[in-house]
Motif scaffolding. Sequence first.
Motif, PDB file in Angstrom:
ATOM      1  N   UNK A   1       0.839  -1.199   0.000  1.00 17.01           N
ATOM      2  CA  UNK A   1       0.000   0.000   0.000  1.00 17.01           C
ATOM      3  C   UNK A   1       0.873   1.247   0.000  1.00 17.01           C
ATOM      4  N   UNK A   2       0.443   2.289  -0.709  1.00 17.80           N
ATOM      5  CA  UNK A   2       1.248   3.513  -0.755  1.00 17.80           C
ATOM      6  C   UNK A   2       1.163   4.303   0.539  1.00 17.80           C
ATOM      7  N   UNK A   3       2.137   5.174   0.731  1.00 19.94           N
ATOM      8  CA  UNK A   3       2.121   6.107   1.851  1.00 19.94           C
ATOM      9  C   UNK A   3       0.977   7.091   1.681  1.00 19.94           C
ATOM     10  N   UNK A   4       0.765   7.508   0.429  1.00 24.75           N
ATOM     11  CA  UNK A   4      -0.281   8.484   0.135  1.00 24.75           C
ATOM     12  C   UNK A   4      -0.920   8.136  -1.199  1.00 24.75           C
ATOM     13  N   UNK A   5      -2.244   8.258  -1.278  1.00 24.32           N
ATOM     14  CA  UNK A   5      -2.991   8.045  -2.514  1.00 24.32           C
ATOM     15  C   UNK A   5      -3.912   9.242  -2.716  1.00 24.32           C
TER      16      UNK A   5
ATOM     17  N   UNK B   1      -5.179   8.622 -10.609  1.00 24.84           N
ATOM     18  CA  UNK B   1      -4.850   8.304  -9.230  1.00 24.84           C
ATOM     19  C   UNK B   1      -3.342   8.404  -9.089  1.00 24.84           C
ATOM     20  N   UNK B   2      -2.864   9.066  -8.035  1.00 26.45           N
ATOM     21  CA  UNK B   2      -1.424   9.210  -7.802  1.00 26.45           C
ATOM     22  C   UNK B   2      -1.070   8.533  -6.482  1.00 26.45           C
ATOM     23  N   UNK B   3      -0.162   7.553  -6.572  1.00 28.61           N
ATOM     24  CA  UNK B   3       0.330   6.863  -5.386  1.00 28.61           C
ATOM     25  C   UNK B   3       1.755   7.325  -5.111  1.00 28.61           C
ATOM     26  N   UNK B   4       2.061   7.527  -3.820  1.00 31.90           N
ATOM     27  CA  UNK B   4       3.399   7.926  -3.411  1.00 31.90           C
ATOM     28  C   UNK B   4       3.929   6.938  -2.379  1.00 31.90           C
TER      29      UNK B   4
ATOM     30  N   UNK C   1      24.692  13.612  14.871  1.00 35.41           N
ATOM     31  CA  UNK C   1      23.841  13.774  13.690  1.00 35.41           C
ATOM     32  C   UNK C   1      23.789  12.460  12.927  1.00 35.41           C
ATOM     33  N   UNK C   2      22.825  12.362  12.047  1.00 34.27           N
ATOM     34  CA  UNK C   2      22.665  11.209  11.176  1.00 34.27           C
ATOM     35  C   UNK C   2      22.518  11.715   9.757  1.00 34.27           C
ATOM     36  N   UNK C   3      22.963  10.904   8.811  1.00 31.56           N
ATOM     37  CA  UNK C   3      22.784  11.292   7.413  1.00 31.56           C
ATOM     38  C   UNK C   3      22.424  10.068   6.594  1.00 31.56           C
ATOM     39  N   UNK C   4      21.867  10.321   5.428  1.00 32.52           N
ATOM     40  CA  UNK C   4      21.437   9.247   4.549  1.00 32.52           C
ATOM     41  C   UNK C   4      20.702   9.820   3.360  1.00 32.52           C
ATOM     42  N   UNK C   5      19.618   9.143   2.964  1.00 30.41           N
ATOM     43  CA  UNK C   5      18.856   9.609   1.809  1.00 30.41           C
ATOM     44  C   UNK C   5      17.383   9.245   1.944  1.00 30.41           C
ATOM     45  N   UNK C   6      16.565   9.963   1.189  1.00 27.23           N
ATOM     46  CA  UNK C   6      15.142   9.666   1.101  1.00 27.23           C
ATOM     47  C   UNK C   6      14.812   9.336  -0.344  1.00 27.23           C
ATOM     48  N   UNK C   7      14.185   8.173  -0.547  1.00 27.76           N
ATOM     49  CA  UNK C   7      13.718   7.773  -1.870  1.00 27.76           C
ATOM     50  C   UNK C   7      12.214   8.011  -1.928  1.00 27.76           C
ATOM     51  N   UNK C   8      11.754   8.632  -3.007  1.00 32.03           N
ATOM     52  CA  UNK C   8      10.327   8.866  -3.199  1.00 32.03           C
ATOM     53  C   UNK C   8       9.933   8.331  -4.566  1.00 32.03           C
ATOM     54  N   UNK C   9       8.991   7.406  -4.578  1.00 31.99           N
ATOM     55  CA  UNK C   9       8.455   6.837  -5.814  1.00 31.99           C
ATOM     56  C   UNK C   9       7.042   7.368  -5.998  1.00 31.99           C
ATOM     57  N   UNK C  10       6.801   8.045  -7.127  1.00 28.39           N
ATOM     58  CA  UNK C  10       5.481   8.586  -7.444  1.00 28.39           C
ATOM     59  C   UNK C  10       4.986   7.885  -8.699  1.00 28.39           C
ATOM     60  N   UNK C  11       3.792   7.293  -8.609  1.00 24.11           N
ATOM     61  CA  UNK C  11       3.207   6.567  -9.736  1.00 24.11           C
ATOM     62  C   UNK C  11       1.829   7.140 -10.018  1.00 24.11           C
TER      63      UNK C  11
END
Length: 132
Positions: free
Chosen positions: A55-59, A67-70, A93-103
Amino acid sequence: MIKYLFPFVLMAQLLAGCASDPGNRFLHDEDRASIDQKVIDHTTTRADVAAMFGEPLKAVSAEDGRLVWTYQLTHTSADGTSHLPVVGLFAGSSSGSTKTLVITFDRHNVVDAHRLDEVPVRVRNGVLNQLF
């Protein structure tokens, strides 16, 4: 006095050293090339996407029937200063990355377009970082 503070400093250091991955764990090993092989515009269905990523984080539904799923995943791990006794407690501190998939799906629940973005993130979690 120091012997009473030691357990708190030790606990803070242990917690600061943990990596975190809030979000959709299915995105962890994905990059643009792997997503492009799995999600094919005008071919992949909404059911296919749900089977691959859950399931997406946001629909969001648009007025035109699309319809847009994130989906999103943030991966961070503690920076070097976080592992130094006392220093990490105050300036960790912490570091890294954020991946965002939009369909985006068309009216027939078929993928119309998709995009995977990855951006660097840095989180300051030391006591001094919270004050300033």
